[in-house]
Each structure stands twice: as structure tokens, then as C-alpha cells.
Motif scaffolding. Structure first.
Motif, PDB file in Angstrom:
ATOM      1  N   LEU A 117     -33.418  -5.940  23.918  1.00 16.48           N
ATOM      2  CA  LEU A 117     -34.129  -5.392  22.756  1.00 16.48           C
ATOM      3  C   LEU A 117     -34.051  -3.865  22.719  1.00 16.48           C
ATOM      4  CD1 LEU A 117     -37.245  -7.725  22.678  1.00 16.48           C
ATOM      5  CD2 LEU A 117     -35.346  -7.689  21.047  1.00 16.48           C
ATOM      6  N   ARG A 118     -34.126  -3.222  23.887  1.00 16.44           N
ATOM      7  CA  ARG A 118     -33.991  -1.757  23.916  1.00 16.44           C
ATOM      8  C   ARG A 118     -32.606  -1.325  23.434  1.00 16.44           C
ATOM      9  NH1 ARG A 118     -36.049  -2.405  29.048  1.00 16.44           N
ATOM     10  NH2 ARG A 118     -38.299  -2.342  29.024  1.00 16.44           N
ATOM     11  N   GLU A 119     -31.578  -2.032  23.887  1.00 13.68           N
ATOM     12  CA  GLU A 119     -30.217  -1.715  23.437  1.00 13.68           C
ATOM     13  C   GLU A 119     -30.082  -1.951  21.934  1.00 13.68           C
ATOM     14  OE1 GLU A 119     -27.404  -3.934  25.707  1.00 13.68           O
ATOM     15  OE2 GLU A 119     -27.895  -2.892  27.578  1.00 13.68           O
ATOM     16  N   ARG A 120     -30.643  -3.045  21.455  1.00 13.93           N
ATOM     17  CA  ARG A 120     -30.566  -3.367  20.022  1.00 13.93           C
ATOM     18  C   ARG A 120     -31.286  -2.309  19.199  1.00 13.93           C
ATOM     19  NH1 ARG A 120     -27.495  -4.438  16.535  1.00 13.93           N
ATOM     20  NH2 ARG A 120     -28.374  -5.296  14.649  1.00 13.93           N
ATOM     21  N   LYS A 121     -32.446  -1.848  19.687  1.00 15.51           N
ATOM     22  CA  LYS A 121     -33.205  -0.810  18.988  1.00 15.51           C
ATOM     23  C   LYS A 121     -32.381   0.472  18.898  1.00 15.51           C
ATOM     24  CE  LYS A 121     -36.230   1.664  21.010  1.00 15.51           C
ATOM     25  NZ  LYS A 121     -37.303   2.324  21.703  1.00 15.51           N
ATOM     26  N   ASP A 122     -31.725   0.854  19.990  1.00  9.38           N
ATOM     27  CA  ASP A 122     -30.887   2.057  19.977  1.00  9.38           C
ATOM     28  C   ASP A 122     -29.746   1.932  18.976  1.00  9.38           C
ATOM     29  OD1 ASP A 122     -32.498   3.171  21.913  1.00  9.38           O
ATOM     30  OD2 ASP A 122     -31.146   2.650  23.580  1.00  9.38           O
ATOM     31  N   GLU A 127     -35.304  -4.774  10.362  1.00  9.82           N
ATOM     32  CA  GLU A 127     -34.803  -5.260  11.645  1.00  9.82           C
ATOM     33  C   GLU A 127     -35.361  -4.426  12.800  1.00  9.82           C
ATOM     34  OE1 GLU A 127     -30.601  -6.366  13.867  1.00  9.82           O
ATOM     35  OE2 GLU A 127     -30.544  -5.463  11.869  1.00  9.82           O
ATOM     36  N   ALA A 128     -35.434  -3.123  12.610  1.00  6.51           N
ATOM     37  CA  ALA A 128     -35.997  -2.246  13.642  1.00  6.51           C
ATOM     38  C   ALA A 128     -37.463  -2.586  13.890  1.00  6.51           C
ATOM     39  CB  ALA A 128     -35.847  -0.781  13.243  1.00  6.51           C
ATOM     40  N   ALA A 129     -38.204  -2.838  12.833  1.00  6.11           N
ATOM     41  CA  ALA A 129     -39.618  -3.180  12.981  1.00  6.11           C
ATOM     42  C   ALA A 129     -39.789  -4.488  13.756  1.00  6.11           C
ATOM     43  CB  ALA A 129     -40.283  -3.281  11.612  1.00  6.11           C
ATOM     44  N   GLN A 130     -38.938  -5.470  13.486  1.00  4.46           N
ATOM     45  CA  GLN A 130     -39.012  -6.745  14.198  1.00  4.46           C
ATOM     46  C   GLN A 130     -38.697  -6.555  15.684  1.00  4.46           C
ATOM     47  OE1 GLN A 130     -36.264  -9.221  12.106  1.00  4.46           O
ATOM     48  NE2 GLN A 130     -37.663  -9.638  10.407  1.00  4.46           N
ATOM     49  N   VAL A 131     -37.662  -5.762  15.970  1.00  6.59           N
ATOM     50  CA  VAL A 131     -37.265  -5.541  17.361  1.00  6.59           C
ATOM     51  C   VAL A 131     -38.361  -4.798  18.116  1.00  6.59           C
ATOM     52  CG1 VAL A 131     -35.643  -4.262  18.819  1.00  6.59           C
ATOM     53  CG2 VAL A 131     -34.785  -5.651  16.941  1.00  6.59           C
ATOM     54  N   VAL A 132     -38.926  -3.762  17.504  1.00  5.83           N
ATOM     55  CA  VAL A 132     -39.980  -2.986  18.162  1.00  5.83           C
ATOM     56  C   VAL A 132     -41.224  -3.850  18.373  1.00  5.83           C
ATOM     57  CG1 VAL A 132     -41.572  -1.045  17.857  1.00  5.83           C
ATOM     58  CG2 VAL A 132     -39.138  -0.740  17.391  1.00  5.83           C
ATOM     59  N   ALA A 133     -41.565  -4.677  17.399  1.00  2.00           N
ATOM     60  CA  ALA A 133     -42.727  -5.559  17.552  1.00  2.00           C
ATOM     61  C   ALA A 133     -42.507  -6.551  18.687  1.00  2.00           C
ATOM     62  CB  ALA A 133     -42.997  -6.297  16.244  1.00  2.00           C
ATOM     63  N   GLU A 134     -41.326  -7.123  18.769  1.00  2.00           N
ATOM     64  CA  GLU A 134     -41.045  -8.067  19.855  1.00  2.00           C
ATOM     65  C   GLU A 134     -41.034  -7.353  21.201  1.00  2.00           C
ATOM     66  OE1 GLU A 134     -37.760 -11.388  21.290  1.00  2.00           O
ATOM     67  OE2 GLU A 134     -37.569 -10.502  19.288  1.00  2.00           O
ATOM     68  N   ASP A 194     -28.649  -9.372  35.891  1.00  2.00           N
ATOM     69  CA  ASP A 194     -28.840 -10.045  34.614  1.00  2.00           C
ATOM     70  C   ASP A 194     -29.731  -9.197  33.717  1.00  2.00           C
ATOM     71  OD1 ASP A 194     -27.307 -12.193  35.382  1.00  2.00           O
ATOM     72  OD2 ASP A 194     -29.019 -13.288  36.205  1.00  2.00           O
ATOM     73  N   LYS A 195     -29.393  -9.169  32.446  1.00  2.00           N
ATOM     74  CA  LYS A 195     -30.208  -8.437  31.483  1.00  2.00           C
ATOM     75  C   LYS A 195     -31.439  -9.257  31.133  1.00  2.00           C
ATOM     76  CE  LYS A 195     -26.768  -5.775  28.997  1.00  2.00           C
ATOM     77  NZ  LYS A 195     -26.184  -5.520  27.696  1.00  2.00           N
ATOM     78  N   THR A 196     -32.533  -8.562  31.024  1.00  2.00           N
ATOM     79  CA  THR A 196     -33.749  -9.221  30.565  1.00  2.00           C
ATOM     80  C   THR A 196     -33.801  -9.127  29.046  1.00  2.00           C
ATOM     81  OG1 THR A 196     -35.054  -7.202  30.693  1.00  2.00           O
ATOM     82  CG2 THR A 196     -34.963  -8.569  32.685  1.00  2.00           C
ATOM     83  N   ARG A 197     -34.716  -9.840  28.477  1.00  2.00           N
ATOM     84  CA  ARG A 197     -34.892  -9.784  27.016  1.00  2.00           C
ATOM     85  C   ARG A 197     -35.280  -8.370  26.598  1.00  2.00           C
ATOM     86  NH1 ARG A 197     -33.226 -11.810  22.319  1.00  2.00           N
ATOM     87  NH2 ARG A 197     -34.838 -11.722  20.761  1.00  2.00           N
ATOM     88  N   ALA A 198     -36.097  -7.698  27.404  1.00  2.00           N
ATOM     89  CA  ALA A 198     -36.501  -6.322  27.086  1.00  2.00           C
ATOM     90  C   ALA A 198     -35.302  -5.377  27.105  1.00  2.00           C
ATOM     91  CB  ALA A 198     -37.575  -5.854  28.059  1.00  2.00           C
TER      92      ALA A 198
END
Length: 97
Positions: A37-42, A75-82, A30-34
């Protein structure tokens, strides 16, 4: 008949390799939230790179480019902050309890 045996062995080997349980795409951790988020950031960084390339190629006018770039950067800033909020602080920054 003599040439048929190597073909059968090779075919069975290929099927065993392709369908071995560890290689089964339906059995994944299972994918974790992290991980998400790493995939989304990429993906966001790739989109920023593509947007910049297309702007330099003349495919986007200046106002559209600026608007899309700002939206992607936000959006990148929000993802990196989370993502930073999810990861535990490094050991040297933790207080001794």
C-alpha cells in the motif's frame, strides 16, 4: 605473468561482491500488505504530480484532466484509508486493558 595476478584477484572480488548471498535479488523478504500500500500510494502521488504537470503544459483538456484527477484522488483516498486501518493506533491513544 606478474600482471595477471591482480586482474584475477580483482575479478574474483567483483564476482564475490556481486553474487554475495545477502545481495541476491532472488532472496528477499516477503512484502506485507502495508508495504504494498505504501508503494501504491507513492505511485499514485507521482501520477498526480505528472498529470498536473502535463495539464499545465497543455497536454490534457480540462474535462479529461478533471476526470483523471478525481479518479486518482479517489484511489489515493482508498489506499490511505486502508493503510491507516492496517497500522495499529499510537500508544497514547490505546486504552489500558
Amino acid at each position: 605473468m606478474n600482471g595477471l595476478l591482480p586482474i584475477i584477484v580483482l575479478t574474483l572480488g567483483i564476482f564475490a561482491y556481486m553474487f554475495w548471498p545477502e545481495k541476491n535479488p532472488f532472496v528477499q523478504r516477503d512484502k506485507t500488505r502495508a508495504d504494498y500500500l505504501r508503494e501504491r500510494k507513492d505511485v499514485i502521488y507521482d501520477n498526480l504530480r505528472d498529470l498536473n504537470f502535463e495539464y499545465l503544459a497543455g497536454k490534457h483538456p480540462e474535462p479529461d484532466y478533471a476526470e483523471q484527477r478525481a479518479a486518482l484522488e479517489d484511489e489515493a483516498a482508498q489506499v490511505v484509508a486502508e493503510l491507516e486501518g492496517l497500522s495499529p493506533p499510537p500508544a497514547r491513544l490505546r486504552k489500558n486493558a
